[in-house]
Scaffold this motif. Structure first.
Motif, short mmCIF file in Angstrom:
data_model
loop_
_atom_site.label_atom_id
_atom_site.label_comp_id
_atom_site.label_asym_id
_atom_site.label_seq_id
_atom_site.Cartn_x
_atom_site.Cartn_y
_atom_site.Cartn_z
N GLU A 12 0.84 -1.20 0.00
CA GLU A 12 0.00 0.00 0.00
C GLU A 12 0.87 1.25 0.00
OE1 GLU A 12 -3.43 1.90 2.93
OE2 GLU A 12 -2.53 -0.01 3.42
N THR A 13 0.57 2.19 -0.86
CA THR A 13 1.29 3.45 -0.90
C THR A 13 0.65 4.42 0.08
OG1 THR A 13 1.88 3.16 -3.22
CG2 THR A 13 1.98 5.40 -2.35
N MET A 14 1.48 5.01 0.94
CA MET A 14 1.00 6.01 1.89
C MET A 14 1.97 7.19 1.89
SD MET A 14 -0.63 3.80 5.02
CE MET A 14 -1.77 5.11 5.50
N TYR A 15 1.55 8.28 2.54
CA TYR A 15 2.31 9.53 2.51
C TYR A 15 2.48 10.07 3.93
CZ TYR A 15 0.86 9.15 -2.32
OH TYR A 15 0.64 8.68 -3.59
N ALA A 16 3.63 10.70 4.18
CA ALA A 16 3.88 11.34 5.47
C ALA A 16 2.96 12.55 5.62
CB ALA A 16 5.33 11.76 5.58
N LYS A 17 2.31 12.66 6.78
CA LYS A 17 1.39 13.77 7.03
C LYS A 17 2.13 15.08 7.34
CE LYS A 17 -2.50 11.25 9.04
NZ LYS A 17 -3.30 11.10 10.26
N LYS A 18 3.36 14.98 7.82
CA LYS A 18 4.10 16.17 8.22
C LYS A 18 5.59 15.94 8.02
CE LYS A 18 4.86 15.01 13.01
NZ LYS A 18 5.45 15.78 14.06
N SER A 19 6.35 16.97 8.18
CA SER A 19 7.81 16.85 8.08
C SER A 19 8.37 16.31 9.39
CB SER A 19 8.43 18.21 7.79
OG SER A 19 8.09 18.63 6.50
N GLY A 20 9.49 15.61 9.28
CA GLY A 20 10.17 15.12 10.47
C GLY A 20 9.67 13.78 10.98
N VAL A 21 8.93 13.03 10.17
CA VAL A 21 8.44 11.71 10.59
C VAL A 21 9.62 10.74 10.63
CG1 VAL A 21 6.95 9.76 10.00
CG2 VAL A 21 6.13 12.10 9.68
N ALA B 28 14.47 1.61 12.98
CA ALA B 28 14.90 0.25 12.62
C ALA B 28 13.97 -0.80 13.25
CB ALA B 28 16.34 0.02 13.07
N GLU B 29 13.53 -0.55 14.46
CA GLU B 29 12.63 -1.46 15.17
C GLU B 29 11.31 -0.73 15.45
OE1 GLU B 29 13.63 -4.60 15.65
OE2 GLU B 29 15.60 -4.13 14.83
N LYS B 30 10.34 -1.44 16.02
CA LYS B 30 9.03 -0.85 16.28
C LYS B 30 9.04 0.14 17.44
CE LYS B 30 6.59 -4.65 16.49
NZ LYS B 30 5.41 -5.50 16.62
N SER B 31 10.10 0.26 18.14
CA SER B 31 10.18 1.18 19.27
C SER B 31 10.56 2.58 18.80
CB SER B 31 11.25 0.69 20.25
OG SER B 31 11.52 1.69 21.22
N PRO B 32 9.90 3.62 19.33
CA PRO B 32 10.25 4.99 18.94
C PRO B 32 11.64 5.40 19.41
CG PRO B 32 8.60 5.01 20.67
CD PRO B 32 8.77 3.59 20.26
N THR B 33 12.24 4.63 20.32
CA THR B 33 13.59 4.94 20.77
C THR B 33 14.64 4.17 19.97
OG1 THR B 33 13.42 3.25 22.50
CG2 THR B 33 12.84 5.51 23.11
N SER B 34 14.20 3.39 19.01
CA SER B 34 15.11 2.63 18.15
C SER B 34 15.89 3.56 17.23
CB SER B 34 14.29 1.63 17.32
OG SER B 34 15.10 0.95 16.40
N LYS B 35 16.96 3.05 16.66
CA LYS B 35 17.79 3.81 15.73
C LYS B 35 16.93 4.34 14.56
CE LYS B 35 21.53 3.35 12.44
NZ LYS B 35 22.27 2.40 11.64
N VAL B 36 17.10 5.61 14.24
CA VAL B 36 16.38 6.22 13.13
C VAL B 36 17.11 5.89 11.83
CG1 VAL B 36 15.63 8.41 12.11
CG2 VAL B 36 15.50 8.09 14.58
N VAL B 37 16.39 5.25 10.89
CA VAL B 37 16.99 4.88 9.61
C VAL B 37 16.62 5.86 8.50
CG1 VAL B 37 17.17 2.43 10.18
CG2 VAL B 37 15.12 3.28 9.03
N GLY B 38 15.66 6.74 8.79
CA GLY B 38 15.27 7.73 7.80
C GLY B 38 14.28 8.71 8.40
N THR B 39 14.14 9.85 7.74
CA THR B 39 13.18 10.86 8.17
C THR B 39 12.40 11.30 6.95
OG1 THR B 39 14.73 11.61 9.86
CG2 THR B 39 12.93 13.08 9.33
N LEU B 40 11.08 11.36 7.10
CA LEU B 40 10.20 11.73 5.99
C LEU B 40 9.81 13.19 6.06
CD1 LEU B 40 7.77 8.66 6.18
CD2 LEU B 40 9.76 8.94 4.69
N GLY B 41 9.65 13.79 4.91
CA GLY B 41 9.11 15.14 4.81
C GLY B 41 7.63 15.05 4.47
N VAL B 42 6.91 16.14 4.65
CA VAL B 42 5.49 16.14 4.37
C VAL B 42 5.26 15.70 2.92
CG1 VAL B 42 5.38 18.60 3.76
CG2 VAL B 42 3.33 17.45 4.53
N GLY B 43 4.37 14.71 2.74
CA GLY B 43 4.03 14.21 1.41
C GLY B 43 4.96 13.14 0.87
N ASP B 44 6.05 12.82 1.60
CA ASP B 44 6.96 11.77 1.12
C ASP B 44 6.21 10.44 1.05
OD1 ASP B 44 9.01 13.56 0.89
OD2 ASP B 44 10.17 12.79 2.59
N GLN B 45 6.47 9.69 0.00
CA GLN B 45 5.77 8.44 -0.27
C GLN B 45 6.54 7.25 0.30
OE1 GLN B 45 4.43 7.91 -4.37
NE2 GLN B 45 5.23 5.84 -4.33
#
Length: 171
Positions: free
Chosen positions: A25-34, A38-55
């Motif tokens: 399923e294609t989805m889009y980031a609602k805001k910048s900085g999403v 790497a894991e399901k935990s919000p404290t897990s290593k960040v592998v990427g950051t989405l900008g508003v509208g990124d697919q």
């Protein structure tokens, strides 16, 4: 005879695998900085950051977390409320209430108080002076307008209150 069995096996395998590949399923980031972690935990290593509208392509849904594949091929996990089925039309900042709720719009009744929460406008300032409103009260409004919350403070608030990314989905 073996080549026919091999071809039929290949075709059968393709029919089994192709539906799962096409169901991404294609989805889009609602805001910048999403954050994509790497894991399901919000404290897990960040592998990427989405900008508003990124697919992104949703690979797996697990409670409040979606495993996504980024355009660069990396994959990670995103809090589902930070994604939308529809590409957002406008820009959105990461420092609003949408950081808590994922909600980027407000109802008309909520917007009526918008002028009052942005401080005293010039005409309102003149009215306040004409009505002898205490300057301390006007300074209080200005202080509220100047108040800000950093991304780190917002994350700590969410963690402490078990809300947003920290609401219990796969920590």
């Amino acid at each position: 005879m073996k080549p026919i069995i091999l071809k039929l096996s290949f075709i059968l395998l393709a029919f089994v695998l192709l539906p799962s590949l096409s169901q991404a399923e294609t989805m889009y980031a609602k805001k910048s900085g999403v954050k994509v972690t790497a894991e399901k935990s919000p404290t897990s290593k960040v592998v990427g950051t989405l900008g508003v509208g990124d697919q992104v392509q949703v690979v797996k849904k697990d409670g409040r977390q979606y495993q996504v594949k980024l355009p660069n091929g990396q994959s990670g996990w995103v809090f589902k409320f930070k994604l939308s089925d529809d590409k957002p039309a406008g820009k959105s900042s990461g420092s609003s209430l949408s950081g808590l709720t994922g909600k980027t719009t407000i109802a008309a009744r909520e917007s009526r108080s918008g002028g009052s929460i942005r401080g005293l406008k010039e005409t309102t300032e003149q009215y306040a002076q004409g009505k002898n409103i205490d300057p301390a009260h006007r300074r209080s409004v200005d202080a509220m307008v100047a108040f800000g919350v950093s991304d780190a403070e917002l994350a700590e608030f969410q963690r402490a209150g078990s809300v947003g990314d920290y609401s219990g989905g796969g920590q």
